[in-house]
Design a protein around this motif. Structure first.
Motif, PDB file in Angstrom:
ATOM      1  N   ASN A  26     -21.239  -4.264  78.822  1.00  0.00           N
ATOM      2  CA  ASN A  26     -20.871  -4.267  80.447  1.00  0.00           C
ATOM      3  C   ASN A  26     -20.981  -2.870  80.876  1.00  0.00           C
ATOM      4  OD1 ASN A  26     -18.333  -3.035  79.629  1.00  0.00           O
ATOM      5  ND2 ASN A  26     -17.104  -4.755  80.274  1.00  0.00           N
ATOM      6  N   PHE A  27     -20.250  -2.603  82.047  1.00  0.00           N
ATOM      7  CA  PHE A  27     -20.432  -1.106  82.685  1.00  0.00           C
ATOM      8  C   PHE A  27     -19.935  -0.068  81.436  1.00  0.00           C
ATOM      9  CE2 PHE A  27     -18.037   2.352  83.917  1.00  0.00           C
ATOM     10  CZ  PHE A  27     -18.739   3.255  84.386  1.00  0.00           C
ATOM     11  N   MET A  28     -18.991  -0.463  80.762  1.00  0.00           N
ATOM     12  CA  MET A  28     -18.440   0.531  79.571  1.00  0.00           C
ATOM     13  C   MET A  28     -19.264   1.070  78.922  1.00  0.00           C
ATOM     14  SD  MET A  28     -15.624   0.939  80.778  1.00  0.00           S
ATOM     15  CE  MET A  28     -14.657   0.110  81.950  1.00  0.00           C
ATOM     16  N   SER A  56     -27.800   1.940  97.063  1.00  0.00           N
ATOM     17  CA  SER A  56     -27.328   1.039  95.713  1.00  0.00           C
ATOM     18  C   SER A  56     -26.674   2.413  94.912  1.00  0.00           C
ATOM     19  CB  SER A  56     -28.963   0.777  95.152  1.00  0.00           C
ATOM     20  OG  SER A  56     -28.180   0.328  93.660  1.00  0.00           O
ATOM     21  N   ASN A  57     -25.714   1.766  94.306  1.00  0.00           N
ATOM     22  CA  ASN A  57     -25.050   2.690  93.247  1.00  0.00           C
ATOM     23  C   ASN A  57     -25.411   2.479  91.753  1.00  0.00           C
ATOM     24  OD1 ASN A  57     -22.625   4.613  92.718  1.00  0.00           O
ATOM     25  ND2 ASN A  57     -22.062   2.982  91.377  1.00  0.00           N
ATOM     26  N   GLU A  58     -26.046   3.662  91.245  1.00  0.00           N
ATOM     27  CA  GLU A  58     -26.355   3.858  89.983  1.00  0.00           C
ATOM     28  C   GLU A  58     -27.237   2.875  89.549  1.00  0.00           C
ATOM     29  OE1 GLU A  58     -22.666   4.503  87.656  1.00  0.00           O
ATOM     30  OE2 GLU A  58     -22.521   6.585  88.616  1.00  0.00           O
ATOM     31  N   LEU A 108     -25.484  12.448  93.672  1.00  0.00           N
ATOM     32  CA  LEU A 108     -25.427  12.491  92.016  1.00  0.00           C
ATOM     33  C   LEU A 108     -23.993  12.116  91.592  1.00  0.00           C
ATOM     34  CD1 LEU A 108     -27.133  15.893  91.324  1.00  0.00           C
ATOM     35  CD2 LEU A 108     -28.422  13.722  91.133  1.00  0.00           C
ATOM     36  N   ASN A 109     -23.742  11.218  90.613  1.00  0.00           N
ATOM     37  CA  ASN A 109     -22.550  10.993  89.870  1.00  0.00           C
ATOM     38  C   ASN A 109     -22.705  11.745  88.775  1.00  0.00           C
ATOM     39  OD1 ASN A 109     -21.997   9.235  92.229  1.00  0.00           O
ATOM     40  ND2 ASN A 109     -22.188   7.463  91.267  1.00  0.00           N
ATOM     41  N   ARG A 110     -21.738  12.508  88.370  1.00  0.00           N
ATOM     42  CA  ARG A 110     -21.925  13.233  87.157  1.00  0.00           C
ATOM     43  C   ARG A 110     -20.550  13.432  86.417  1.00  0.00           C
ATOM     44  NH1 ARG A 110     -26.239  11.979  87.839  1.00  0.00           N
ATOM     45  NH2 ARG A 110     -28.269  12.772  87.489  1.00  0.00           N
ATOM     46  N   TYR A 111     -20.522  13.261  85.075  1.00  0.00           N
ATOM     47  CA  TYR A 111     -19.139  13.506  84.358  1.00  0.00           C
ATOM     48  C   TYR A 111     -19.142  14.291  83.225  1.00  0.00           C
ATOM     49  CZ  TYR A 111     -17.694   9.651  87.128  1.00  0.00           C
ATOM     50  OH  TYR A 111     -17.256   8.831  88.376  1.00  0.00           O
ATOM     51  N   TYR A 112     -19.822  15.589  83.458  1.00  0.00           N
ATOM     52  CA  TYR A 112     -19.899  16.734  82.335  1.00  0.00           C
ATOM     53  C   TYR A 112     -18.445  17.267  82.194  1.00  0.00           C
ATOM     54  CZ  TYR A 112     -24.864  17.322  83.184  1.00  0.00           C
ATOM     55  OH  TYR A 112     -26.240  17.113  83.544  1.00  0.00           O
ATOM     56  N   TRP A 168     -16.329  14.930  80.844  1.00  0.00           N
ATOM     57  CA  TRP A 168     -15.508  13.845  80.701  1.00  0.00           C
ATOM     58  C   TRP A 168     -16.190  12.900  79.774  1.00  0.00           C
ATOM     59  CZ3 TRP A 168     -10.750  12.744  80.469  1.00  0.00           C
ATOM     60  CH2 TRP A 168     -10.259  11.329  80.391  1.00  0.00           C
ATOM     61  N   TYR A 169     -17.280  12.188  80.235  1.00  0.00           N
ATOM     62  CA  TYR A 169     -17.916  11.093  79.519  1.00  0.00           C
ATOM     63  C   TYR A 169     -19.105  11.913  78.471  1.00  0.00           C
ATOM     64  CZ  TYR A 169     -16.506   7.204  82.235  1.00  0.00           C
ATOM     65  OH  TYR A 169     -15.819   6.621  83.157  1.00  0.00           O
ATOM     66  N   MET A 170     -19.270  13.188  78.937  1.00  0.00           N
ATOM     67  CA  MET A 170     -20.161  13.955  77.841  1.00  0.00           C
ATOM     68  C   MET A 170     -19.465  15.226  78.159  1.00  0.00           C
ATOM     69  SD  MET A 170     -23.299  13.795  80.216  1.00  0.00           S
ATOM     70  CE  MET A 170     -24.319  14.668  79.250  1.00  0.00           C
ATOM     71  N   MET A 199     -14.792  13.675  95.190  1.00  0.00           N
ATOM     72  CA  MET A 199     -14.440  13.503  93.819  1.00  0.00           C
ATOM     73  C   MET A 199     -14.135  11.954  93.533  1.00  0.00           C
ATOM     74  SD  MET A 199     -10.666  13.924  92.640  1.00  0.00           S
ATOM     75  CE  MET A 199      -9.773  13.458  91.338  1.00  0.00           C
ATOM     76  N   TRP A 200     -14.479  11.785  92.203  1.00  0.00           N
ATOM     77  CA  TRP A 200     -14.028  10.277  91.944  1.00  0.00           C
ATOM     78  C   TRP A 200     -12.682  10.260  91.222  1.00  0.00           C
ATOM     79  CZ3 TRP A 200     -16.359   5.813  93.291  1.00  0.00           C
ATOM     80  CH2 TRP A 200     -15.717   4.654  92.796  1.00  0.00           C
ATOM     81  N   ASN A 201     -11.793   9.612  91.622  1.00  0.00           N
ATOM     82  CA  ASN A 201     -11.675   8.663  93.083  1.00  0.00           C
ATOM     83  C   ASN A 201     -10.442   8.969  93.952  1.00  0.00           C
ATOM     84  OD1 ASN A 201     -10.715   6.061  94.242  1.00  0.00           O
ATOM     85  ND2 ASN A 201     -12.782   5.689  93.630  1.00  0.00           N
ATOM     86  N   GLY A 251      -6.631  -0.133  84.405  1.00  0.00           N
ATOM     87  CA  GLY A 251      -7.414   0.272  85.456  1.00  0.00           C
ATOM     88  C   GLY A 251      -7.966   1.668  85.266  1.00  0.00           C
ATOM     89  N   ASN A 252      -8.667   1.988  86.383  1.00  0.00           N
ATOM     90  CA  ASN A 252      -9.363   3.433  86.046  1.00  0.00           C
ATOM     91  C   ASN A 252      -8.343   4.497  86.592  1.00  0.00           C
ATOM     92  OD1 ASN A 252     -10.816   5.801  87.083  1.00  0.00           O
ATOM     93  ND2 ASN A 252     -12.524   4.384  86.678  1.00  0.00           N
ATOM     94  N   LYS A 253      -8.140   5.473  86.037  1.00  0.00           N
ATOM     95  CA  LYS A 253      -7.176   6.586  86.333  1.00  0.00           C
ATOM     96  C   LYS A 253      -7.718   7.833  86.902  1.00  0.00           C
ATOM     97  CE  LYS A 253      -3.285   4.028  85.134  1.00  0.00           C
ATOM     98  NZ  LYS A 253      -3.572   2.748  85.600  1.00  0.00           N
ATOM     99  N   LYS A 254      -9.009   7.911  87.483  1.00  0.00           N
ATOM    100  CA  LYS A 254      -9.594   9.213  87.953  1.00  0.00           C
ATOM    101  C   LYS A 254      -8.975   9.489  89.158  1.00  0.00           C
ATOM    102  CE  LYS A 254     -13.575   8.845  85.113  1.00  0.00           C
ATOM    103  NZ  LYS A 254     -13.558   7.300  84.481  1.00  0.00           N
ATOM    104  N   GLY A 255      -8.111   8.814  89.777  1.00  0.00           N
ATOM    105  CA  GLY A 255      -7.515   9.011  91.105  1.00  0.00           C
ATOM    106  C   GLY A 255      -6.884  10.539  91.273  1.00  0.00           C
TER     107      GLY A 255
HETATM  108  C1  GCB Z   1     -19.366   5.644  87.722  1.00  0.00           C
HETATM  109  C2  GCB Z   1     -19.293   4.629  88.531  1.00  0.00           C
HETATM  110  C3  GCB Z   1     -17.846   4.261  89.049  1.00  0.00           C
HETATM  111  C4  GCB Z   1     -16.892   4.327  87.888  1.00  0.00           C
HETATM  112  C5  GCB Z   1     -17.171   5.733  87.407  1.00  0.00           C
HETATM  113  C6  GCB Z   1     -15.780   5.908  85.954  1.00  0.00           C
HETATM  114  O1  GCB Z   1     -20.373   6.271  87.409  1.00  0.00           O
HETATM  115  O2  GCB Z   1     -20.097   4.748  89.723  1.00  0.00           O
HETATM  116  O3  GCB Z   1     -18.023   3.107  89.542  1.00  0.00           O
HETATM  117  O4  GCB Z   1     -15.783   3.682  88.228  1.00  0.00           O
HETATM  118  O5  GCB Z   1     -18.267   6.255  86.843  1.00  0.00           O
HETATM  119  O6  GCB Z   1     -14.946   6.291  86.315  1.00  0.00           O
HETATM  120  O7  GCB Z   1     -16.564   5.796  84.966  1.00  0.00           O
END
Ligand code: GCB
Length: 602
Positions: free
Chosen positions: A366-368, A417-419, A472-476, A478-480, A555-557, A572-576
């Motif tokens: 899935n997304f993950m 559209s998102n991503e 752009l959504n970027r995670y330099y 964090w994810y990389m 910033m996300w989120n 849940g997602n803790k990027k707040g």
């Molecule tokens: C993204 C998505 C967002 C996710 C975020 C994340 O790229 O657009 O829906 O929640 O990353 O935290 O991974």
């Protein structure tokens, strides 16, 4: 069209909110449609309307349900409404719903974030009690907007796997209202605004149903008439115009009236902010001045009510946005409530308005798995169902969003559209069609964008040529390049930004963030600690500050939010920057210090 004008009560329009506690039944065996539940439910429990149904009870079967749920309520229709057109209007039901009144279908709607209405005159008993049954379905597929899939487990349970990172909340999410409208009435209003020095202009177009002559008055915030006009279209001129400015909103009211032989038949008020929006080179201009976006991607999300409308929460969010020095948000990843948009107009909050097109990237799990570098299982945009039904659903979502939100001063750009997986060849013709469709639709011709995913970095994206602003959504970091490598994340990000700068378009960073457990402190920092989130932000900001084409950072989120359960998410997602109950993390204070020093213009 009747559904799209917000249900304001006026001298000629009666509105009754019938939200509350309704009867409810989970359709576990998918039998309701065949067994005539539309005529009335048995064995019911209770459910709050509006609210997501998922987090109210203690049952997993309901929280994680896949398929139909049913609601029932009773309502009176006043006898004196017989001479009017009577409708039931839903602010939204996620993702699709069919409404029956006294056993007859009155409306069916697909798309979880838009209003819809059904006419009741032929099916209700005036002056009597009437029964309404609503079936709401939450299923996802490759060709639904948003996209996902359903897997069947060995024990027969069906589970929804969204291709996106937020909980697939469902139910009747926004208020349900009865509307008694004049049979001849104002059906739609479109405004375009402009100004030349002190002279403001509001170009209006009104479509009316039935008989009558249209007159228009423009009132200022004191209720004083500043311009008038007659006819279905015209231009209202305002001397010494007060502009709608980010953080300093001014709203006029366009009062449209329909009269016959001097007698008022209908009246409708529309709030109008006079402002312009334009992209020029690498600048994003609001009222001809270069604007810098400071803010967040958000969610409509809170404990217990999920995605259900919550006036108090919206106000709290507005307060926090003001406190932190934000001037903008993106309605990630779906259109927010009409009331939220009205608040944004009122507060001068700039909005990037996003369609519900999210998850156009199917991945192994899935997304993950996408976020962690998983490979796409199939080519999403090569799929015949995506190219046909998916494309249609996407266009439908765009058309409805533009119809609902076209007049909002706060909306300065549409995110289509998102991503999506724009590294795929087939995404190119898909988005060529989507963008040319959307360009025709916005009367104000606001900039269009799509939000680029880190799997389609500079040089590999097939669809950025269609956008007016690169998002752009970027995670330099964090994810990389997380952890020890984070020190170099800003440099890597800066390198990619350098590439995007060659496009000669403005760049808005619509996502950058790091998961953080509120209250977890660590010196030196590690991932998930509050210190790490702040250090991560510094790295990103260094990259933005070094790139003149960057005209915004979101910033996300804004706040922590609920997602599907799994090993990558801790409830849940803790990027707040704020916790789910809207209290600041260290990063919120950190952002405030930065944003207080950055002007919205300049
Ligand atoms: C993204 C998505 C967002 C996710 C975020 C994340 O790229 O657009 O829906 O929640 O990353 O935290 O991974």
């Amino acid at each position: 069209m009747t559904a799209f004008l917000y249900p304001h009560e006026t001298r000629t329009r009666r509105i009754v909110d019938i939200s509350g506690i309704w009867k409810f039944r989970l359709d576990n065996n998918n039998e309701g449609r065949a067994s005539g539940w539309k005529d009335g439910l048995t064995d019911t429990t209770l459910m709050a309307v509006p609210s997501s149904y998922n987090d109210i009870t203690t049952e997993k079967a309901l929280r994680d349900h896949c398929g139909d749920v049913w609601y029932e309520t009773e309502f009176y229709v006043a006898e004196e409404w017989q001479m009017r057109d009577v409708f039931v209007r839903f602010g939204s039901a996620t993702h699709r719903a069919t409404v029956y009144v006294n056993g007859e279908e009155v409306v069916s709607h697909d798309g979880g974030y838009m209003p819809f209405a059904g006419k009741l005159n032929d099916v209700v008993q005036f002056g009597e009690k009437n029964k309404m049954v609503v079936v709401v379905n939450n299923e996802l597929s490759h060709s639904t907007i948003p996209a996902g899939t359903i897997v069947k487990h060995a024990n027969g349970t069906r589970e929804i796997k969204p291709f996106f990172d937020f909980f697939n909340y469902a139910g009747i999410h926004r208020a349900v209202k009865l509307m008694a409208l004049p049979t001849s009435r104002i059906e739609d209003i479109t405004v375009l605004t402009d100004f030349d020095q002190d002279l403001g202009k509001v170009d209006y177009q009104i479509s009316a149903l039935g008989q009558g002559d249209v007159t228009v008055a423009l009132l200022d915030e004191e209720g004083k008439t500043v311009a008038t006009s007659e006819g279905n279209e015209g231009v209202l001129e305002i001397d010494n115009v007060k502009l709608w400015q980010p953080g300093n909103a001014y709203l006029y009211t366009l009062q449209a009236s329909l009269s016959d032989d001097g007698q008022l038949i209908d009246q409708y008020p529309l709030e109008v902010g006079v402002r312009t929006v334009k992209v020029e080179g690498t600048k994003f201009l609001i009222n001809n001045e270069p604007f810098y976006f400071k803010g967040f991607g958000k969610h409509e999300d809170s404990a217990i009510r999920g995605r259900g409308y919550d006036a108090a929460l919206n106000l709290r969010d507005m307060e926090l946005l003001e406190w932190i020095g934000a001037n903008s948000i993106r309605t990630s990843h779906y259109p927010y409530s009409e009331e939220f948009m009205q608040l944004a107009d009122r507060k001068g909050l700039v909005v990037i308005n996003e369609t519900p097109a999210v998850g156009q990237f199917d991945v192994m799990m899935n997304f993950m798995s996408a976020a962690t570098g998983g490979q796409s299982q199939s080519n999403f945009f090569d799929r015949p169902d995506v190219q046909t039904q998916g494309m249609e659903a996407h266009k439908h979502a765009i058309a409805e969003l533009f119809k609902r939100d076209k007049n909002h001063a706060c909306v300065v750009m549409w995110a289509l559209s998102n991503e999506p997986d724009t590294s795929q060849e087939a995404s190119e013709p898909y988005f060529k069609e989507i963008f040319s469709y959307a360009r025709e639709l916005d009367p104000q011709h606001r900039p269009l964008t799509l939000v680029n995913f880190m799997m389609a970095p500079y040089g590999t994206c097939r669809a950025h040529q269609y956008v007016d602003v690169i998002c752009l959504n970027r995670y330099y970091g964090w994810y990389m390049m997380g952890g020890l490598e984070m020190d170099n994340a800003g440099n890597m990000f800066a390198m990619e930004l350098q590439g995007w700068s060659n496009e000669g378009k403005p760049i808005v960073i619509t996502e950058y963030g790091a998961d953080t457990m509120a209250g977890m402190h660590k010196l030196p920092s590690v991932q998930w600690s509050e210190e790490y989130q702040c250090e991560y932000l510094d790295q990103q900001h260094m990259a933005f500050d070094g790139c003149p084409a960057v005209v915004g950072e979101q910033m996300w989120n804004f706040a922590d939010f609920q997602t599907w359960e799994g090993i990558m998410r801790v409830d849940g997602n803790k990027k707040g920057a704020f916790t789910r109950d809207r209290q600041p993390k260290m990063s919120a204070h950190h952002l405030k210090r930065r944003w207080d020093k950055i002007d919205s213009f300049g």
